[in-house]
Design a protein around this motif. Structure first.
Motif, PDB file in Angstrom:
ATOM      1  N   ARG A  95       1.628  -2.319 -13.984  1.00 54.02           N
ATOM      2  CA  ARG A  95       1.578  -2.754 -15.379  1.00 54.02           C
ATOM      3  C   ARG A  95       2.107  -4.181 -15.468  1.00 54.02           C
ATOM      4  O   ARG A  95       3.260  -4.424 -15.128  1.00 54.02           O
ATOM      5  CB  ARG A  95       2.439  -1.833 -16.243  1.00 54.02           C
ATOM      6  CG  ARG A  95       1.877  -0.448 -16.319  1.00 54.02           C
ATOM      7  CD  ARG A  95       2.881   0.492 -16.971  1.00 54.02           C
ATOM      8  NE  ARG A  95       2.355   1.841 -17.039  1.00 54.02           N
ATOM      9  CZ  ARG A  95       2.449   2.728 -16.066  1.00 54.02           C
ATOM     10  NH1 ARG A  95       3.051   2.407 -14.940  1.00 54.02           N
ATOM     11  NH2 ARG A  95       1.946   3.926 -16.204  1.00 54.02           N
ATOM     12  N   ASP A 108      -0.241  -2.985  -5.407  1.00 49.55           N
ATOM     13  CA  ASP A 108      -1.536  -2.529  -4.886  1.00 49.55           C
ATOM     14  C   ASP A 108      -2.459  -2.008  -5.984  1.00 49.55           C
ATOM     15  O   ASP A 108      -2.196  -0.954  -6.554  1.00 49.55           O
ATOM     16  CB  ASP A 108      -1.292  -1.438  -3.847  1.00 49.55           C
ATOM     17  CG  ASP A 108      -2.559  -0.911  -3.207  1.00 49.55           C
ATOM     18  OD1 ASP A 108      -3.628  -1.524  -3.369  1.00 49.55           O
ATOM     19  OD2 ASP A 108      -2.476   0.132  -2.536  1.00 49.55           O
ATOM     20  N   PRO A 109      -3.568  -2.711  -6.267  1.00 49.82           N
ATOM     21  CA  PRO A 109      -4.506  -2.205  -7.266  1.00 49.82           C
ATOM     22  C   PRO A 109      -5.258  -0.964  -6.783  1.00 49.82           C
ATOM     23  O   PRO A 109      -5.876  -0.268  -7.587  1.00 49.82           O
ATOM     24  CB  PRO A 109      -5.462  -3.377  -7.497  1.00 49.82           C
ATOM     25  CG  PRO A 109      -5.397  -4.173  -6.243  1.00 49.82           C
ATOM     26  CD  PRO A 109      -3.996  -3.981  -5.704  1.00 49.82           C
ATOM     27  N   GLY A 110      -5.190  -0.651  -5.483  1.00 54.72           N
ATOM     28  CA  GLY A 110      -5.834   0.538  -4.935  1.00 54.72           C
ATOM     29  C   GLY A 110      -5.029   1.804  -5.151  1.00 54.72           C
ATOM     30  O   GLY A 110      -5.512   2.904  -4.921  1.00 54.72           O
ATOM     31  N   PHE A 111      -3.778   1.678  -5.592  1.00 54.92           N
ATOM     32  CA  PHE A 111      -2.925   2.837  -5.871  1.00 54.92           C
ATOM     33  C   PHE A 111      -3.124   3.201  -7.337  1.00 54.92           C
ATOM     34  O   PHE A 111      -2.610   2.541  -8.233  1.00 54.92           O
ATOM     35  CB  PHE A 111      -1.455   2.512  -5.585  1.00 54.92           C
ATOM     36  CG  PHE A 111      -0.525   3.660  -5.797  1.00 54.92           C
ATOM     37  CD1 PHE A 111      -0.580   4.774  -4.980  1.00 54.92           C
ATOM     38  CD2 PHE A 111       0.420   3.632  -6.805  1.00 54.92           C
ATOM     39  CE1 PHE A 111       0.289   5.844  -5.161  1.00 54.92           C
ATOM     40  CE2 PHE A 111       1.291   4.691  -6.995  1.00 54.92           C
ATOM     41  CZ  PHE A 111       1.228   5.793  -6.171  1.00 54.92           C
ATOM     42  N   THR A 112      -3.894   4.250  -7.579  1.00 53.53           N
ATOM     43  CA  THR A 112      -4.277   4.576  -8.953  1.00 53.53           C
ATOM     44  C   THR A 112      -3.477   5.725  -9.553  1.00 53.53           C
ATOM     45  O   THR A 112      -3.695   6.085 -10.706  1.00 53.53           O
ATOM     46  CB  THR A 112      -5.778   4.907  -9.024  1.00 53.53           C
ATOM     47  OG1 THR A 112      -6.051   5.990  -8.128  1.00 53.53           O
ATOM     48  CG2 THR A 112      -6.620   3.699  -8.656  1.00 53.53           C
ATOM     49  N   VAL A 113      -2.557   6.313  -8.793  1.00 56.96           N
ATOM     50  CA  VAL A 113      -1.719   7.377  -9.346  1.00 56.96           C
ATOM     51  C   VAL A 113      -0.878   6.805 -10.484  1.00 56.96           C
ATOM     52  O   VAL A 113      -0.732   7.403 -11.535  1.00 56.96           O
ATOM     53  CB  VAL A 113      -0.826   8.011  -8.257  1.00 56.96           C
ATOM     54  CG1 VAL A 113       0.155   8.991  -8.860  1.00 56.96           C
ATOM     55  CG2 VAL A 113      -1.686   8.678  -7.204  1.00 56.96           C
ATOM     56  N   GLU A 114      -0.319   5.655 -10.254  1.00 60.52           N
ATOM     57  CA  GLU A 114       0.428   4.930 -11.280  1.00 60.52           C
ATOM     58  C   GLU A 114       0.094   3.456 -11.120  1.00 60.52           C
ATOM     59  O   GLU A 114       0.704   2.747 -10.327  1.00 60.52           O
ATOM     60  CB  GLU A 114       1.926   5.162 -11.126  1.00 60.52           C
ATOM     61  CG  GLU A 114       2.721   4.558 -12.249  1.00 60.52           C
ATOM     62  CD  GLU A 114       4.202   4.846 -12.134  1.00 60.52           C
ATOM     63  OE1 GLU A 114       4.980   3.942 -12.450  1.00 60.52           O
ATOM     64  OE2 GLU A 114       4.563   5.954 -11.732  1.00 60.52           O
ATOM     65  N   PRO A 115      -0.896   2.963 -11.862  1.00 57.66           N
ATOM     66  CA  PRO A 115      -1.330   1.577 -11.680  1.00 57.66           C
ATOM     67  C   PRO A 115      -0.253   0.579 -12.103  1.00 57.66           C
ATOM     68  O   PRO A 115       0.581   0.877 -12.950  1.00 57.66           O
ATOM     69  CB  PRO A 115      -2.564   1.464 -12.581  1.00 57.66           C
ATOM     70  CG  PRO A 115      -2.417   2.556 -13.568  1.00 57.66           C
ATOM     71  CD  PRO A 115      -1.648   3.653 -12.895  1.00 57.66           C
ATOM     72  N   ALA A 120      -6.483  -2.933  -0.719  1.00 55.97           N
ATOM     73  CA  ALA A 120      -6.624  -1.801  -1.631  1.00 55.97           C
ATOM     74  C   ALA A 120      -7.410  -0.664  -0.986  1.00 55.97           C
ATOM     75  O   ALA A 120      -7.197   0.504  -1.297  1.00 55.97           O
ATOM     76  CB  ALA A 120      -7.297  -2.238  -2.930  1.00 55.97           C
ATOM     77  N   THR A 127       0.818  -1.210   0.000  1.00 54.36           N
ATOM     78  CA  THR A 127       0.000   0.000   0.000  1.00 54.36           C
ATOM     79  C   THR A 127       0.855   1.266   0.000  1.00 54.36           C
ATOM     80  O   THR A 127       2.009   1.255   0.430  1.00 54.36           O
ATOM     81  CB  THR A 127      -0.955   0.015   1.208  1.00 54.36           C
ATOM     82  OG1 THR A 127      -1.837   1.132   1.091  1.00 54.36           O
ATOM     83  CG2 THR A 127      -0.202   0.112   2.524  1.00 54.36           C
ATOM     84  N   ARG A 163      -0.824   4.092   1.224  1.00 53.26           N
ATOM     85  CA  ARG A 163      -1.703   4.920   2.055  1.00 53.26           C
ATOM     86  C   ARG A 163      -0.964   5.481   3.267  1.00 53.26           C
ATOM     87  O   ARG A 163      -0.177   4.782   3.902  1.00 53.26           O
ATOM     88  CB  ARG A 163      -2.900   4.113   2.531  1.00 53.26           C
ATOM     89  CG  ARG A 163      -3.842   3.742   1.416  1.00 53.26           C
ATOM     90  CD  ARG A 163      -5.038   2.971   1.964  1.00 53.26           C
ATOM     91  NE  ARG A 163      -5.957   2.682   0.906  1.00 53.26           N
ATOM     92  CZ  ARG A 163      -6.959   3.464   0.533  1.00 53.26           C
ATOM     93  NH1 ARG A 163      -7.153   4.602   1.144  1.00 53.26           N
ATOM     94  NH2 ARG A 163      -7.756   3.120  -0.453  1.00 53.26           N
TER      95      ARG A 163
END
Length: 187
Positions: A108, A99-106, A158, A71, A73
């Motif tokens: 790949r 972490d799929p919950g980190f959407t700033v840079e998902p 997430a 995470t 967070r």
């Protein structure tokens, strides 16, 4: 007469890896990747443990590879804190869930390669500790047959919700064969 300069570099890369958890194979660069070092062991056979966010006091994980939720967070362990806690608990490596919950840079997936580059003049210390990253979609492969729900763990992590720590049955040991090369720049 220009802004360009030659900088000798050293590269350590994993060419291929065979990975099994229990009797199930995992795909290198699809299910997980590794940050190699000159002292990455060629063969690893270790139990797995799930450490949640892997904060201080994760319990006895001596000799294990610890799966940690990666995470970003605030208020939860950072990458450096996770690694320090896992090392202090005696683990041989860390497998950080992307972490799929980190959407700033998902995340790949698949990864294109597994390599570490440093200045040729650096003298890295001998450190066989494994640093790996796990595709969140692959957690189910590691936990299959353990009685744990990977999808629930990923969703909770997430969202920053509390996560448990638990041992994974010993028959689900992780076995790695890593083929790596050290390459120095000719410059």
């Amino acid at each position: 007469g220009s802004w360009f300069q030659t900088v000798p570099m050293h590269e350590v890369r994993v060419e291929r890896a065979t990975i099994r958890v229990g009797n199930r194979p995992l795909l290198f660069l699809h299910d997980l990747t590794i940050s190699p070092s000159e002292s990455t062991p060629a063969k690893v056979d270790a139990p797995l443990a799930y450490g949640g966010y892997c904060g201080a006091g994760i319990g006895d994980v001596r000799g294990a590879i610890v799966i940690c939720h990666g995470t970003h967070r605030a208020g939860l362990p950072t990458g450096a804190e996770r690694e320090a806690a896992v090392r202090a608990a005696g683990a041989v490596g860390i497998l950080t869930i992307a972490d799929p919950g980190f959407t700033v840079e998902p995340p790949r997936w698949p990864y294109a390669y597994a390599r570490t580059v440093s200045l040729a003049s650096d003298h890295p210390k001998v450190d066989p500790f494994l640093r790996m990253t796990l595709n969140a979609d692959s957690l189910g492969e590691l936990l299959a047959g353990s009685g744990r729900d990977a999808a629930q763990l990923i969703a909770a992590g997430a969202a920053g919700k509390p996560l448990p720590s638990f041992a994974i049955p010993t028959w689900l040991r992780a076995r790695f064969t890593i083929h790596q090369r050290d390459i120095s720049s000719p410059n």
